[in-house]
Motif scaffolding. Structure first.
Motif, PDB file in Angstrom:
ATOM      1  N   THR A 344      -1.143  -6.553  -2.043  1.00 21.23           N
ATOM      2  CA  THR A 344      -1.453  -6.049  -1.066  1.00 21.23           C
ATOM      3  C   THR A 344      -1.990  -4.167  -0.936  1.00 21.23           C
ATOM      4  OG1 THR A 344       0.044  -5.169   0.456  1.00 21.23           O
ATOM      5  CG2 THR A 344      -0.874  -7.679   0.328  1.00 21.23           C
ATOM      6  N   GLU A 345      -3.489  -4.085  -0.172  1.00 17.83           N
ATOM      7  CA  GLU A 345      -3.517  -2.609  -0.284  1.00 17.83           C
ATOM      8  C   GLU A 345      -1.941  -1.544   0.377  1.00 17.83           C
ATOM      9  OE1 GLU A 345      -6.727  -1.503   2.302  1.00 17.83           O
ATOM     10  OE2 GLU A 345      -8.184  -2.690   0.896  1.00 17.83           O
ATOM     11  N   GLU A 346      -1.187  -2.208   1.273  1.00 20.90           N
ATOM     12  CA  GLU A 346      -0.118  -1.505   1.200  1.00 20.90           C
ATOM     13  C   GLU A 346       1.056  -1.578   0.192  1.00 20.90           C
ATOM     14  OE1 GLU A 346       3.603  -2.503   4.730  1.00 20.90           O
ATOM     15  OE2 GLU A 346       2.519  -3.811   4.606  1.00 20.90           O
ATOM     16  N   GLU A 347       1.095  -2.771  -0.081  1.00 18.89           N
ATOM     17  CA  GLU A 347       2.861  -2.552  -1.872  1.00 18.89           C
ATOM     18  C   GLU A 347       1.738  -2.328  -2.872  1.00 18.89           C
ATOM     19  OE1 GLU A 347       3.340  -7.338  -1.078  1.00 18.89           O
ATOM     20  OE2 GLU A 347       1.867  -6.386  -2.435  1.00 18.89           O
ATOM     21  N   MET A 348      -0.053  -1.543  -2.933  1.00 13.23           N
ATOM     22  CA  MET A 348      -0.127  -0.812  -4.235  1.00 13.23           C
ATOM     23  C   MET A 348      -0.099   0.796  -4.099  1.00 13.23           C
ATOM     24  SD  MET A 348      -4.070  -2.308  -5.873  1.00 13.23           S
ATOM     25  CE  MET A 348      -4.569  -2.633  -4.128  1.00 13.23           C
ATOM     26  N   GLU A 349      -0.170   1.028  -2.000  1.00  6.64           N
ATOM     27  CA  GLU A 349      -0.358   2.489  -1.846  1.00  6.64           C
ATOM     28  C   GLU A 349       1.596   2.612  -2.200  1.00  6.64           C
ATOM     29  OE1 GLU A 349      -1.527   2.586   2.194  1.00  6.64           O
ATOM     30  OE2 GLU A 349      -3.477   2.390   1.339  1.00  6.64           O
ATOM     31  N   LYS A 350       2.611   1.811  -1.058  1.00  2.00           N
ATOM     32  CA  LYS A 350       3.961   2.426  -0.835  1.00  2.00           C
ATOM     33  C   LYS A 350       5.332   1.198  -2.517  1.00  2.00           C
ATOM     34  CE  LYS A 350       3.295   1.913   3.996  1.00  2.00           C
ATOM     35  NZ  LYS A 350       3.431   2.071   5.126  1.00  2.00           N
ATOM     36  N   CYS A 351       4.642   1.107  -3.435  1.00  2.00           N
ATOM     37  CA  CYS A 351       5.234   0.423  -4.477  1.00  2.00           C
ATOM     38  C   CYS A 351       4.973   0.335  -5.296  1.00  2.00           C
ATOM     39  CB  CYS A 351       5.353  -1.580  -3.713  1.00  2.00           C
ATOM     40  SG  CYS A 351       5.673  -1.275  -2.405  1.00  2.00           S
ATOM     41  N   THR A 352       5.813   0.426  -6.587  1.00  2.66           N
ATOM     42  CA  THR A 352       5.650   0.079  -7.888  1.00  2.66           C
ATOM     43  C   THR A 352       5.634  -0.767  -8.288  1.00  2.66           C
ATOM     44  OG1 THR A 352       6.393   2.242  -7.736  1.00  2.66           O
ATOM     45  CG2 THR A 352       6.236   1.482 -10.028  1.00  2.66           C
ATOM     46  N   PRO A 353       4.618  -1.430  -9.682  1.00  2.00           N
ATOM     47  CA  PRO A 353       5.184  -2.712 -10.173  1.00  2.00           C
ATOM     48  C   PRO A 353       5.952  -2.016 -11.799  1.00  2.00           C
ATOM     49  CG  PRO A 353       2.887  -2.018 -10.178  1.00  2.00           C
ATOM     50  CD  PRO A 353       3.735  -0.866  -9.495  1.00  2.00           C
ATOM     51  N   LEU A 354       6.273  -2.953 -11.761  1.00  2.00           N
ATOM     52  CA  LEU A 354       7.507  -2.789 -13.238  1.00  2.00           C
ATOM     53  C   LEU A 354       8.112  -4.084 -13.792  1.00  2.00           C
ATOM     54  CD1 LEU A 354       9.239  -0.337 -14.146  1.00  2.00           C
ATOM     55  CD2 LEU A 354      11.207  -1.185 -13.917  1.00  2.00           C
TER      56      LEU A 354
END
Length: 395
Positions: A344-354
């Protein structure tokens, strides 16, 4: 510093058996396989032995295996030849494909005016096969479907047997990028009626620069590298004999140890999921990455509850080699297309994929070290408790 390697989806370390086999060939079997003298024919025999070995693994005929330099070359050859030589006017694919497929499809659209249809994934990264069937029936143009077997970032599986059946029923060709799954599981292309597939040896402890394309017999595919009759006239140029032998040895070792290695990797992946959940509040996993039966055991796609574009560098400084996505896009400053589709937009703004990717060499102690390092990094962001809203995605 002891280095920890958790980027096996990008490439794997060469096994000792593979190194020994390749060195032996380089020392003793240096003839050109196209030469008619004894040294040349000895090299040719080595190549054909590996071809039969690969064919036996896939339950096909040796003539259907074409040795290439890697999966990227195989995918390029298949897609471009389908357009240039087989009359394909339409390609059905997805935004989740590896760059070597995605960019080749766009190149064919630009150069040859090919119509491109994208299947959009749901919030878990799955595709609606009813939608695929609808698209197959919606046009009379000759169509190629190109969808990967196991996603290189999430590990999500595609039911390639069902897709192959849909394509066959509707007169379409089916190509699957099988680079991540090849040699990591049993494959039977006598039962899975796809037309084309690809492989890179370096994904299963073989050498870089060696791979193959599976080309279904009587498909009519032609080569895009010309200048000689090598590889059934589908790939001109002197064969990489030591690389092909290395591929064969890596496949032999992988198949011999498959049950043991897969059991170990599954245990490691389960342990990683449990440790990350217990130590990092709010951590999530993308797609079906944390589900044993719905994703490749070698790949775990993690979503960390804090934003840190430098996390790959920070982990590297701690001696941990890891990727934030596909190796081919790991240097990019923005999220990969796969993550853009799933987050989501929120996840892209606040989270980090690894992306954490394992092999039979990975140990629980290495997972502990990764977890401790991530927990330490999370603490610098003041992360104690995070609640990420349930995902919603609009396509």
């Amino acid at each position: 510093m002891n280095r920890i390697y958790l980027d096996n989806a990008a490439t794997t370390p060469l096994s000792e058996e593979v190194i020994d086999a390749m060195v032996s060939v380089m020392k003793t079997t240096y003839g050109n396989p196209s030469s008619t003298h004894t040294l040349g024919q000895e090299a040719k025999i080595l190549i054909e032995n590996v071809r039969r070995q690969v064919a036996d693994y896939l339950h096909i005929t040796p003539a259907e295996i074409i040795f290439t330099s890697c999966g990227t070359e195989s995918n390029n050859m298949i897609i471009k030849s389908c357009v240039n030589h087989l009359g394909v006017e339409r390609i059905i694919t997805s935004p989740m494909e590896h760059k070597c497929v995605a960019e080749t499809v766009l190149d064919m659209k630009k150069r040859r005016g090919i119509e491109v249809v994208y299947l959009r994934p749901d919030q878990k990264g799955d595709f609606d096969l009813a939608k695929l069937e609808e698209e197959l029936k919606s046009s009379g143009k000759k169509t190629l479907v190109t969808l990967m077997h196991a996603n290189n970032e999430t590990g999500n599986f595609l039911d390639i047997k069902k897709v192959a059946e849909l394509c066959h029923e509707n007169g379409a060709l089916f190509h699957s990028d099988t680079v991540q799954s090849m040699a990591h599981m049993a494959m039977n292309f006598d039962e899975i009626l796809l037309d084309f597939a690809s492989c890179s040896a370096h994904k299963f402890h073989g050498p870089k620069g060696s791979g193959f394309a599976f080309v279904r017999k009587a498909s009519g595919l032609k080569g895009i590298i010309t200048g000689g009759p090598q590889e059934r006239s589908l790939r001109a140029g002197t064969e990489n004999v030591s690389g092909i032998v290395g591929l064969g040895k890596a496949l032999e070792v992988a198949l011999k140890n498959m049950d043991r290695d897969i059991s170990h990797i599954k245990e490691i992946k389960k342990y990683a999921v449990e440790r990350l959940k217990s130590e990092i509040e709010g951590v999530k996993f993308n797609g079906h990455s944390a589900e044993e039966d719905r994703s490749l055991c070698t790949v775990l796609s993690v979503l960390l509850p804090f934003k840190d574009p430098m996390i790959g560098l920070k982990l590297d400084m701690k001696g941990i080699a890891i990727s934030q996505g596909s190796a081919c896009s790991s240097g990019a400053s923005k999220p990969s297309m796969v993550m853009m589709m799933l987050l989501t937009e929120e996840e892209m703004e606040k989270c980090t994929p690894l992306r954490v990717s394992f092999s039979h060499l990975t140990t629980k102690e290495e997972i502990d070290a990764l977890t401790d390092a991530l927990k330490e990094i999370a603490n610098t962001f003041g992360i104690e408790k995070t609640n990420i809203a349930d995902r919603q995605i609009t396509l």
